[in-house]
Design an enzyme around this catalytic site. Structure first.
Site, PDB file in Angstrom:
ATOM      1  N   ASN A  93      -9.202  12.224  -7.517  1.00 20.08           N
ATOM      2  CA  ASN A  93      -8.875  13.547  -7.020  1.00 20.08           C
ATOM      3  C   ASN A  93      -7.363  13.779  -7.004  1.00 20.08           C
ATOM      4  OD1 ASN A  93      -9.442  16.138  -5.975  1.00 20.08           O
ATOM      5  ND2 ASN A  93     -11.072  15.304  -4.682  1.00 20.08           N
ATOM      6  N   HIS A 123       7.814  -7.051  -2.444  1.00 14.82           N
ATOM      7  CA  HIS A 123       9.156  -7.613  -2.509  1.00 14.82           C
ATOM      8  C   HIS A 123       9.220  -8.832  -1.605  1.00 14.82           C
ATOM      9  CE1 HIS A 123      10.850  -4.251  -4.762  1.00 14.82           C
ATOM     10  NE2 HIS A 123      10.074  -3.484  -4.014  1.00 14.82           N
ATOM     11  N   THR A 171      -5.304  -3.861   3.908  1.00 11.45           N
ATOM     12  CA  THR A 171      -4.381  -4.987   3.771  1.00 11.45           C
ATOM     13  C   THR A 171      -5.053  -6.259   3.286  1.00 11.45           C
ATOM     14  OG1 THR A 171      -4.717  -5.635   6.080  1.00 11.45           O
ATOM     15  CG2 THR A 171      -2.918  -4.073   5.633  1.00 11.45           C
ATOM     16  N   ARG A 186     -10.628  -2.334   8.992  1.00  9.20           N
ATOM     17  CA  ARG A 186     -11.565  -3.375   9.417  1.00  9.20           C
ATOM     18  C   ARG A 186     -12.990  -2.886   9.180  1.00  9.20           C
ATOM     19  NH1 ARG A 186     -10.399  -0.084  13.125  1.00  9.20           N
ATOM     20  NH2 ARG A 186     -11.689   0.407  14.897  1.00  9.20           N
TER      21      ARG A 186
END
Length: 196
Positions: A93, A123, A171, A186
């Site tokens: 989208n 980084h 993550t 989660r």
């Protein structure tokens, strides 16, 4: 005389997951590739294109054909494009931003909502090496659904049939057939009808 490095040399290093140090000739190749991607995305986003024209521009970005079943609604942004692989029946989208140097694979039937950000570079935490780029691929499984304004971080795999709720920050890996929500995302439940 040393041969000039190419995008193919860069892709070998990125796909192997090797850090590209600041000042490396490969970083210069990456910056040249970014200029190519910016030119193509400016063309893509600068005026109306029908679905076939959009697919042709995405194919120019990725360097590989895009299946006729793929739909992308501009605007779409990337600063590379050459390390993205898109399956069949994928819908992307408006407003998405893909940083794909580290590798991005989008499985068949995946749905990607408005303004999704996918990052595949990181980084170093050490300030002396902060300008180094560290690639880590993102894989979005078949029939996964990424909700609007979600952010997927480097190295994450979204399992087949999984759902990432809107505005989530992913993550870590998302198991197949689960729904994740929040920042960090989660698991809150199974997708109805998902195996397992």
């Amino acid at each position: 005389m040393t041969a000039e490095l190419t995008i193919d040399d860069l892709l070998v290093e990125l796909r192997a997951g090797r850090t590209i140090p600041s000042g490396s000739p490969l970083l210069a190749v990456m910056h040249r590739a970014a200029q190519d991607a910016l030119r193509i995305t400016a063309e893509l986003n600068g005026s109306y294109h029908d679905e076939a024209e959009v697919r042709a521009l995405i194919a120019r970005l990725t360097g590989v054909p895009v299946d006729d079943t793929v739909t992308v609604f501009p605007p779409f942004h990337t600063d590379f494009g050459r390390n993205t692989r898109i399956g069949r029946d994928v819908f992307i989208n408006m407003g998405c931003k893909f940083q794909d140097q580290g590798g991005l694979t989008i499985g068949d039937g995946a749905l990607i909502g408005h303004n999704v950000v996918i990052a595949t570079l990181n980084h170093d935490l050490d300030p002396a090496r902060r300008a180094d780029v560290v690639p880590a691929p993102v894989v979005i499984g078949n029939n996964a659904w990424i909700g609007s304004n979600a952010t997927i971080l480097p190295g994450v795999t979204i399992g087949n049939g999984a759902v990432v709720a809107a505005a989530s920050v992913v993550t870590r890996d998302v198991p197949a057939g689960t729904v994740v929500v929040g920042s960090p995302a989660r698991v809150i439940r199974r997708v109805p009808g998902a195996p397992g």
